[in-house]
Design a protein around this motif. Structure first.
Motif, mmCIF file in Angstrom:
data_model
loop_
_atom_site.group_PDB
_atom_site.id
_atom_site.type_symbol
_atom_site.label_atom_id
_atom_site.label_comp_id
_atom_site.label_asym_id
_atom_site.label_seq_id
_atom_site.Cartn_x
_atom_site.Cartn_y
_atom_site.Cartn_z
ATOM 1 N N THR A 1 54.357 68.675 -3.914
ATOM 2 C CA THR A 1 54.446 70.015 -4.480
ATOM 3 C C THR A 1 55.710 70.723 -4.495
ATOM 4 O OG1 THR A 1 52.267 70.298 -4.637
ATOM 5 C CG2 THR A 1 53.252 72.121 -5.680
ATOM 6 N N VAL A 2 56.573 70.971 -5.298
ATOM 7 C CA VAL A 2 57.893 71.620 -5.143
ATOM 8 C C VAL A 2 58.037 72.862 -5.729
ATOM 9 C CG1 VAL A 2 60.449 71.099 -5.434
ATOM 10 C CG2 VAL A 2 58.997 69.179 -5.276
ATOM 11 N N ASP A 3 58.604 73.775 -5.045
ATOM 12 C CA ASP A 3 58.848 74.877 -5.303
ATOM 13 C C ASP A 3 60.335 75.288 -5.613
ATOM 14 O OD1 ASP A 3 57.666 77.753 -5.491
ATOM 15 O OD2 ASP A 3 57.237 77.783 -3.535
ATOM 16 N N TYR A 4 60.592 75.632 -6.686
ATOM 17 C CA TYR A 4 62.119 75.584 -6.928
ATOM 18 C C TYR A 4 62.392 77.323 -6.663
ATOM 19 C CZ TYR A 4 62.115 71.024 -8.880
ATOM 20 O OH TYR A 4 62.024 69.587 -8.768
ATOM 21 N N LEU A 5 63.033 77.758 -5.597
ATOM 22 C CA LEU A 5 63.277 79.035 -5.462
ATOM 23 C C LEU A 5 64.527 79.745 -6.207
ATOM 24 C CD1 LEU A 5 62.107 79.007 -1.760
ATOM 25 C CD2 LEU A 5 60.966 79.541 -3.903
ATOM 26 N N ARG A 6 65.513 78.833 -6.157
ATOM 27 C CA ARG A 6 66.929 79.253 -6.955
ATOM 28 C C ARG A 6 67.642 77.969 -7.279
ATOM 29 N NH1 ARG A 6 67.040 81.760 -1.906
ATOM 30 N NH2 ARG A 6 67.293 83.686 -2.717
ATOM 31 N N SER A 7 68.557 78.059 -8.314
ATOM 32 C CA SER A 7 69.105 76.730 -8.664
ATOM 33 C C SER A 7 69.927 76.000 -7.538
ATOM 34 C CB SER A 7 69.870 76.740 -10.099
ATOM 35 O OG SER A 7 70.960 77.742 -9.871
ATOM 36 N N GLY A 8 69.983 74.934 -7.481
ATOM 37 C CA GLY A 8 70.754 74.122 -6.512
ATOM 38 C C GLY A 8 72.328 74.129 -7.021
ATOM 39 N N LEU A 9 73.140 74.570 -6.011
ATOM 40 C CA LEU A 9 74.558 74.876 -6.401
ATOM 41 C C LEU A 9 75.227 73.298 -6.330
ATOM 42 C CD1 LEU A 9 74.982 78.143 -4.711
ATOM 43 C CD2 LEU A 9 74.937 77.891 -7.135
ATOM 44 N N PRO A 10 76.483 73.281 -6.962
ATOM 45 C CA PRO A 10 77.173 71.866 -6.837
ATOM 46 C C PRO A 10 77.857 71.878 -5.549
ATOM 47 C CG PRO A 10 78.318 73.571 -8.412
ATOM 48 C CD PRO A 10 77.160 74.079 -7.986
ATOM 49 N N ARG A 11 77.100 71.644 -4.363
ATOM 50 C CA ARG A 11 77.656 71.943 -2.987
ATOM 51 C C ARG A 11 76.495 70.908 -2.101
ATOM 52 N NH1 ARG A 11 77.744 78.255 -2.507
ATOM 53 N NH2 ARG A 11 78.923 77.826 -4.452
ATOM 54 N N ASP A 12 77.024 70.683 -1.021
ATOM 55 C CA ASP A 12 76.231 69.819 0.098
ATOM 56 C C ASP A 12 74.901 70.821 0.161
ATOM 57 O OD1 ASP A 12 78.285 68.367 0.108
ATOM 58 O OD2 ASP A 12 78.541 68.428 2.245
ATOM 59 N N ALA A 13 73.625 70.120 0.338
ATOM 60 C CA ALA A 13 72.299 70.600 0.491
ATOM 61 C C ALA A 13 71.922 70.055 1.832
ATOM 62 C CB ALA A 13 71.383 70.470 -0.637
ATOM 63 N N TYR A 14 71.020 70.754 2.707
ATOM 64 C CA TYR A 14 70.387 70.477 3.937
ATOM 65 C C TYR A 14 68.961 70.524 3.832
ATOM 66 C CZ TYR A 14 75.359 71.478 4.653
ATOM 67 O OH TYR A 14 76.633 71.495 4.613
ATOM 68 N N ALA A 15 68.163 69.617 4.569
ATOM 69 C CA ALA A 15 66.750 69.912 4.691
ATOM 70 C C ALA A 15 66.171 69.625 5.991
ATOM 71 C CB ALA A 15 66.105 69.088 3.503
ATOM 72 N N ARG A 16 65.054 70.324 6.156
ATOM 73 C CA ARG A 16 64.231 69.939 7.682
ATOM 74 C C ARG A 16 62.978 69.800 7.428
ATOM 75 N NH1 ARG A 16 67.228 73.923 11.520
ATOM 76 N NH2 ARG A 16 69.071 72.388 11.794
ATOM 77 N N ALA A 17 62.024 68.800 7.636
ATOM 78 C CA ALA A 17 60.633 69.012 7.370
ATOM 79 C C ALA A 17 59.970 69.228 8.624
ATOM 80 C CB ALA A 17 60.241 67.690 6.830
#
Lengths: 171, 154
Positions: free
Chosen positions: A114-130
């Motif tokens: 289940t994904v919660d979209y909080l704001r739109s992803g900008l055209p730049r690098d993205a990072y994630a931690r689980a």
């Protein structure tokens, strides 16, 4: 009483980085999206370098919602696999030198995500931690957070449930 | 494929929607094709591609690629609703993975916008490979409804 001599740091890094590389490089879809993983001890950070083919709304432009979902799911699966690979690796039950994409422990299977979209992803690098919130013999629950410019301003988060691989099938 | 909406008053709008979706860079990268769209429902398909494999030992497509197809299909369904919003974005999307997609087979997603309010569109979707019966995955999601600004000024 003498303590065993600590392992040389280079040997430890070689083993851990080698295992992570085998885990990540074996999945074609991770290569397709261009996701890489940075490691500090056992902590992983997924990096999604921006690319034009990741755009979902050319007018804004914004990252495709599907790319965001995929990035979060990849991060969750690698974190979960890494957590049990790490234990076997550090306990010496797995030889890092023998690891290649075809001889890795089996990957967990996604039950739901289940994904919660909080704001739109900008055209730049993205990072994630689980974070593995619960990991049992059969099921696991994993939470993932993704951000771009500011660690505290998440652009998406997700929770997923996974079916752990059958230990009998690992080879 | 013949366009069933060729004579409908909304034909131009639907043709535009189809062009718009297939031109989205990421949808294009995944080879997505709009099979049908209109009236708050959409059918999109995606070919099997070795670059999208999630498990090298089985050749099964990664769940993330199925998510991308489902997300696009749900968004397309919202855009084609009679009370069509000017634009839409995903608020949340939940995907249940029922079984592994058979390697080598095309995946087809069907989405339906079953309720729309002034601000939110509710959507459900399912995805099949070339075998009928149990879907590969199902999804439910909520999407934003962005209204056309009245009076032309943005």
């Amino acid at each position: 009483m003498t303590r065993p001599k600590p392992e040389p740091v280079q040997l430890i890094k070689q083993r851990r980085d080698g295992a992570l590389r085998a885990l990540v490089s074996g999945v074609p879809y991770i290569q397709f999206l261009g996701i890489t993983f940075e490691r500090r001890g056992d902590e992983l950070t997924a990096v999604l370098p921006f690319d034009d083919k990741l755009i979902g709304n050319p007018m804004l432009p914004a990252l495709h919602g599907g790319v965001t979902a995929a990035f979060l799911e990849v991060t969750a699966i690698i974190e979960l696999s890494w957590s049990y690979l790490w234990e076997d690796l550090e306990a010496g039950r797995i030889d890092a030198a023998s690891l290649d994409p075809m001889h890795l422990p089996r990957l967990p299977k996604t039950i739901d995500f289940t994904v919660d979209y909080l704001r739109s992803g900008l055209p730049r690098d993205a990072y994630a931690r689980a974070r593995v919130n619960r990991s049992g013999r059969r099921y696991a629950s994993v939470h993932v957070e993704a951000w771009q410019d500011n660690r505290s301003r998440l652009f998406a988060q997700a929770t997923g449930h996974f079916l752990m691989p059958d230990p009998a099938q690992n080879g | 494929m013949t366009d069933p909406d060729a004579n409908a008053p909304d034909a131009d709008k639907l043709r535009l929607a189809r062009q718009f979706i297939e031109a989205i860079p990421h949808s294009h990268a995944l080879g997505m094709k709009v099979e049908s769209i209109g009236g708050g429902a959409a059918v999109l398909s995606m070919p099997y591609d070795l670059r999208l494999v999630g498990d090298p030992r089985t050749g099964v497509i990664h769940g993330g690629a199925v998510s991308a197809l489902m997300d696009t299909c749900c968004g397309a369904a919202v855009m084609s609703h009679p009370e069509a919003p000017a634009g839409t974005a995903t608020i949340d999307l939940r995907i249940d993975y029922m079984r592994a997609a058979t390697p080598g087979q095309r995946i087809t997603a069907r989405a339906e916008c079953f309720h729309i309010t002034r601000s939110v569109a509710f959507v459900r979707a399912s995805a099949h490979d070339e075998e009928t019966g149990i879907p590969v995955a199902s999804a439910t999601g909520a999407f934003t409804v962005e209204r056309m600004k009245k009076g032309g000024a943005a």
